[in-house]
Scaffold this active site. Structure first.
Site, short mmCIF file in Angstrom:
data_model
loop_
_atom_site.label_atom_id
_atom_site.label_comp_id
_atom_site.label_asym_id
_atom_site.label_seq_id
_atom_site.Cartn_x
_atom_site.Cartn_y
_atom_site.Cartn_z
N SER A 115 0.82 -1.21 0.00
CA SER A 115 0.00 0.00 0.00
C SER A 115 0.85 1.25 0.00
CB SER A 115 -0.85 0.04 1.27
OG SER A 115 -1.60 -1.10 1.39
N HIS A 128 -1.30 -2.66 -7.16
CA HIS A 128 -2.01 -2.34 -5.93
C HIS A 128 -3.50 -2.55 -6.12
CE1 HIS A 128 -2.96 0.88 -2.66
NE2 HIS A 128 -3.01 -0.33 -2.18
N GLU A 176 -4.01 0.03 -9.04
CA GLU A 176 -3.03 1.10 -9.20
C GLU A 176 -1.71 0.41 -9.61
OE1 GLU A 176 -2.30 3.15 -5.46
OE2 GLU A 176 -2.23 5.09 -6.44
N ASN A 203 -3.30 5.94 -1.31
CA ASN A 203 -3.18 6.10 0.14
C ASN A 203 -2.66 7.47 0.56
OD1 ASN A 203 -4.32 3.75 1.25
ND2 ASN A 203 -2.64 2.61 0.32
N1 LIG Z 1 -6.05 -4.45 3.73
C1 LIG Z 1 -6.24 -3.65 2.70
O1 LIG Z 1 -7.32 -3.03 2.54
C2 LIG Z 1 -5.15 -3.47 1.68
C3 LIG Z 1 -5.47 -2.85 0.46
C4 LIG Z 1 -4.49 -2.75 -0.52
C5 LIG Z 1 -3.22 -3.26 -0.27
N2 LIG Z 1 -2.93 -3.85 0.94
C6 LIG Z 1 -1.59 -4.38 1.13
O2 LIG Z 1 -1.64 -5.78 0.91
C7 LIG Z 1 -0.66 -6.44 1.72
C8 LIG Z 1 -1.34 -7.48 2.57
O3 LIG Z 1 -2.29 -6.82 3.40
P1 LIG Z 1 -3.46 -7.63 4.12
O4 LIG Z 1 -4.47 -6.62 4.55
O5 LIG Z 1 -3.88 -8.79 3.26
O6 LIG Z 1 -2.69 -8.18 5.41
P2 LIG Z 1 -3.06 -9.40 6.36
O7 LIG Z 1 -2.44 -9.10 7.67
O8 LIG Z 1 -4.52 -9.71 6.28
O9 LIG Z 1 -2.28 -10.63 5.68
C9 LIG Z 1 -0.89 -10.71 5.58
C10 LIG Z 1 -0.49 -12.16 5.42
O10 LIG Z 1 0.92 -12.20 5.16
C11 LIG Z 1 1.40 -13.40 5.75
N3 LIG Z 1 2.86 -13.33 5.84
C12 LIG Z 1 3.64 -12.70 6.75
N4 LIG Z 1 4.95 -12.90 6.46
C13 LIG Z 1 4.98 -13.65 5.35
C14 LIG Z 1 6.03 -14.20 4.54
N5 LIG Z 1 7.31 -13.98 4.85
N6 LIG Z 1 5.70 -14.95 3.46
C15 LIG Z 1 4.40 -15.18 3.14
N7 LIG Z 1 3.36 -14.69 3.86
C16 LIG Z 1 3.65 -13.94 4.94
C17 LIG Z 1 0.68 -13.45 7.09
O11 LIG Z 1 0.72 -14.76 7.65
C18 LIG Z 1 -0.74 -13.01 6.69
O12 LIG Z 1 -1.55 -14.12 6.36
C19 LIG Z 1 0.05 -5.33 2.51
O13 LIG Z 1 1.21 -4.96 1.83
C20 LIG Z 1 -0.98 -4.22 2.52
O14 LIG Z 1 -0.41 -2.97 2.68
C21 LIG Z 1 -3.88 -3.97 1.91
#
Ligand SMILES: NC(=O)c1ccc[n+]([C@@H]2O[C@H](COP(=O)([O-])OP(=O)(O)OC[C@H]3O[C@@H](n4cnc5c(N)ncnc54)[C@H](O)[C@@H]3O)[C@@H](O)[C@H]2O)c1
Length: 282
Positions: free
Chosen positions: A117, A138, A150, A188
């Site tokens: 993000s 993104h 994005e 963001n």
């Molecule tokens: N939540 C949102 O609305 C949103 C929107 C756009 C982008 N993002 C981005 O997407 C990414 C994931 O966010 P999320 O909300 O799904 O987070 P989340 O916390 O729901 O999930 C993250 C996952 O990553 C796993 N993880 C941690 N270390 C790891 C590794 N070394 N190898 C593989 N898996 C690993 C964790 O076990 C977890 O299941 C982030 O970079 C976040 O910024 C999030």
């Protein structure tokens, strides 16, 4: 291109895996936590059932989508893919390690994309052997419903990588918008200060969470208030993004609200933990 690895099976990873599989790609969904993979597959399955009930696809199509998704706790199980979409936790150190491992594992033509993000794509690329193939993809939350991706061009991302990723996004029936690398990109950089201000309104006792959200839904026609949206995104994710932006711009205007930090520290992360600014029962 027809094979993708999605690294991270959380909120975003399972949605990204679902959408690729829905469009005929073979998906390997990787997470370090077995439970995250199980939860991710369960969410995909529930979302597929919902789509079938709504008439947006048949039961057979749903089963075929699910059958195209393999899971693994080992990154090296994804050694023959055309594209990786990394969607692990928003932590620079963890992402740098994943990217360094990916470039050791995969041939130079495999595109390495991150769903980060806010973390710099240029910086992520520095941890690989070939920054030209590193790019931001993104996706928005919830991935199966949101039309935007994005596409973030790092300083050294080449035109061919951008072109191929734009094609992939269109194949997924989503709309790519290309932006240059900068902390928080466009989405963001605009959204997070608004969420942070909404949290400050609650912190300072100016209004309740419900009142803040009503002002923005009824008054500004936002489909979701900023605090309900923060709960959907995950308060830990919002905090991590603001921290990257404070660090990246060196500007205190992005400093996260104390209340946000306290809520994350006490495990109130929004929908994923059942409590955030609102309580979620299902
Ligand atoms: N939540 C949102 O609305 C949103 C929107 C756009 C982008 N993002 C981005 O997407 C990414 C994931 O966010 P999320 O909300 O799904 O987070 P989340 O916390 O729901 O999930 C993250 C996952 O990553 C796993 N993880 C941690 N270390 C790891 C590794 N070394 N190898 C593989 N898996 C690993 C964790 O076990 C977890 O299941 C982030 O970079 C976040 O910024 C999030």
């Amino acid at each position: 291109m027809s094979k993708v690895a999605v690294v991270g099976a959380g909120t975003m990873g399972n949605g990204i895996a679902h959408v690729f599989a829905q469009h005929g790609w073979d998906v390997t969904l990787v997470d370090v936590e077995l439970e995250a993979l199980e939860r991710g597959l369960k969410t995909i399955s529930t979302n597929i059932e919902r789509l079938v009930k709504k008439g947006a696809g048949s039961r057979e199509q749903g089963a075929a989508t699910l059958a195209r998704i393999a899971t693994s706790t080992k990154l090296d199980s994804a050694n023959d893919v055309d594209l990786v979409v990394e969607a692990a936790i928003e932590n620079p150190k963890i992402k740098f390690e994943i990217f360094a491992a990916l470039c050791r594992l995969l041939p130079p033509q495999t595109i390495l994309a991150s769903n980060t993000s806010s973390i710099s794509i240029t910086e992520l690329a520095r941890h690989t052997d070939n920054p030209a193939r590193v790019i931001g993809m993104h996706f928005m939350n919830p991935v199966p419903l949101m039309p935007l991706v994005e596409v973030v061009r790092g300083r050294l991302t080449n035109d061919e990588t951008v072109r191929r990723v734009v094609e992939v996004v269109e194949e997924l029936k989503k709309t790519p918008v290309i932006v240059n690398d900068s902390p928080g990109f466009v989405s963001n950089r605009v959204l997070m200060p608004m969420i942070n201000e909404a949290i400050l309104c609650v912190q300072e006792g100016i209004a309740t969470a419900e009142a803040v959200d009503q002002v923005m839904t009824l008054g500004m026609k936002h489909p979701l208030g900023p605090l309900a949206l923060a709960d959907l995104i995950g308060l830990d994710v919002c905090l991590a993004i603001l921290e990257v932006m404070v660090e990246g711009f060196g500007d205190p205007k992005y400093r996260p609200a104390r209340l946000l930090k306290e809520m994350v520290a006490s495990g109130r992360l929004g929908r994923k933990s059942g409590v955030g600014f609102y309580v979620y029962r299902d």
